[in-house]
Design an enzyme around this catalytic site. Structure first.
Site, PDB file in Angstrom:
ATOM      1  N   HIS A 125      15.539  31.501 -10.845  1.00  0.00           N
ATOM      2  CA  HIS A 125      14.298  30.948 -10.282  1.00  0.00           C
ATOM      3  C   HIS A 125      14.411  29.458  -9.980  1.00  0.00           C
ATOM      4  O   HIS A 125      13.517  28.889  -9.335  1.00  0.00           O
ATOM      5  CB  HIS A 125      13.130  31.158 -11.245  1.00  0.00           C
ATOM      6  CG  HIS A 125      12.749  32.582 -11.442  1.00  0.00           C
ATOM      7  ND1 HIS A 125      12.480  33.443 -10.395  1.00  0.00           N
ATOM      8  CD2 HIS A 125      12.595  33.321 -12.584  1.00  0.00           C
ATOM      9  CE1 HIS A 125      12.170  34.633 -10.878  1.00  0.00           C
ATOM     10  NE2 HIS A 125      12.252  34.595 -12.190  1.00  0.00           N
ATOM     11  N   HIS A 164      12.414  40.380 -11.517  1.00  0.00           N
ATOM     12  CA  HIS A 164      11.746  39.356 -10.723  1.00  0.00           C
ATOM     13  C   HIS A 164      12.686  38.861  -9.626  1.00  0.00           C
ATOM     14  O   HIS A 164      13.882  38.690  -9.854  1.00  0.00           O
ATOM     15  CB  HIS A 164      11.333  38.175 -11.596  1.00  0.00           C
ATOM     16  CG  HIS A 164      10.503  38.557 -12.779  1.00  0.00           C
ATOM     17  ND1 HIS A 164      11.039  38.722 -14.039  1.00  0.00           N
ATOM     18  CD2 HIS A 164       9.180  38.811 -12.880  1.00  0.00           C
ATOM     19  CE1 HIS A 164      10.072  39.065 -14.875  1.00  0.00           C
ATOM     20  NE2 HIS A 164       8.944  39.129 -14.209  1.00  0.00           N
ATOM     21  N   ASP A 251      15.133  43.060 -17.489  1.00  0.00           N
ATOM     22  CA  ASP A 251      13.700  43.193 -17.694  1.00  0.00           C
ATOM     23  C   ASP A 251      13.047  44.229 -16.793  1.00  0.00           C
ATOM     24  O   ASP A 251      11.816  44.384 -16.812  1.00  0.00           O
ATOM     25  CB  ASP A 251      13.002  41.834 -17.541  1.00  0.00           C
ATOM     26  CG  ASP A 251      13.546  41.002 -16.393  1.00  0.00           C
ATOM     27  OD1 ASP A 251      14.416  41.481 -15.652  1.00  0.00           O
ATOM     28  OD2 ASP A 251      13.107  39.844 -16.251  1.00  0.00           O
TER      29      ASP A 251
END
Length: 313
Positions: A125, A164, A251
């Protein structure tokens, strides 16, 4: 196969209090690996490359300075409350880069076939000039630039299977045709960071070198693997990577609390096996895997073990 394992207790010094991205993630992983029969086969990443030049190949001087000043000033976070820091965080983030680059040297030289790096803080990120989502420096992005500039690798593929979207990695390379970025993730309308739509395909010279494969909440192994075989593998073969980097988030597992996908260990096992085949076909098996997300300790450790055993055998 000879697999290197990158880990250092220094990564535990990034202490940010009650936070999902916590030192226990690594202690759980290492306890699980040490207890398994695979442990004696793993080669440690012992060397460290001085990271400053290579961090600056990806991140802006302003951002690096702000991170250092924020840690020195004992601020609780940088840029967003998600990105918690402590006085040691900028040093630990540099240590993660230093280990990453040493792993690049090992794999590029053929001293090992591949590597898994159990490091923190995670990276995908992190933008060139901003922290997001627990990430300080973008480990995989810095490694990609290092491989290109130090080892002459022309085409790097980054495959990101964190739940993500890796906004930082995509944005760093979205105009670059020498780095192909593919991410599988929960649909951006339902999950942080809200980027990674299928229409995001790269820009300018990097057009069609970004591939976002999205899944609705509740999607499991079958949906994941269908996207992987139908979309990712053909694109990867067309790109013909000379090195493969994995942003290895765990995740998407059904037990993880931070998102809503329902993968099992089987998905990670198949992905690892097929990426190994891809790398064997195009780049003599050269893979480096960087730990990203995964926050339920039991499923995280189990999935990492599955992944590492897949790399090593």
């Amino acid at each position: 196969m000879v697999t290197a394992l990158g880990y250092d207790d220094v990564f535990l010094q990034h202490r940010t209090g009650k936070h999902p991205e916590r030192p226990a993630r690594l202690t759980s992983i290492m306890e699980t690996l040490r207890a398994d029969e695979i442990w004696p086969e793993l080669v440690p990443v012992n060397g460290r490359v001085q990271p400053e030049e290579w961090i600056r190949a990806v991140h802006s001087e302003d951002y690096i300075g702000r991170l250092d000043e924020s840690c020195l000033g004992e601020l609780p976070f940088i840029d967003t409350q998600d990105s918690a820091i402590c006085p040691d965080s900028s040093k630990v983030a540099r240590d993660a880069i230093a280990m990453s680059l040493s792993a690049c040297d090992l794999v590029a030289a053929g001293e090992v076939d591949n590597a898994f790096l159990a490091l923190r803080p995670p990276g995908h990120h992190a933008e060139a000039d901003e922290s997001m989502g627990f990430c300080l420096f973008n480990n995989a992005a810095v490694a990609a630039r290092y491989l290109q500039k130090r080892h002459g690798v022309r085409r790097v593929m980054i495959f990101d299977f964190d739940v993500h979207h890796g906004n930082g990695t995509q944005h760093i390379f979205e105009r670059d045709h020498t780095v192909y970025y593919c991410s599988t993730h929960q649909h951006p309308a339902t999950c942080f960071p809200g980027t990674g739509w299928p229409t995001e395909m790269g820009e300018g010279a990097g057009r069609n070198c970004t591939l976002n494969l999205v899944m609705e909440p509740g999607a499991g192994d079958d949906e994941c693997l269908d996207l992987f075989f139908t979309n990712f593998l053909p694109a990867a073969r067309d790109f013909r990577p000379e090195f493969v980097l994995l942003s290895a988030g765990f995740d998407a597992h059904r037990k993880d609390p931070l998102a809503q996908l329902n993968w099992s260990e089987r998905a990670y096992e198949v992905i690892t096996e097929e990426v190994k085949k891809l790398a064997a076909e195009h780049c003599r098996g050269k893979i480096i895997s960087f730990l990203e997300g995964g926050y339920q300790l039991g499923s995280l450790s189990s999935c990492v073990l599955t992944h590492v055993k897949g790399l090593a055998r």
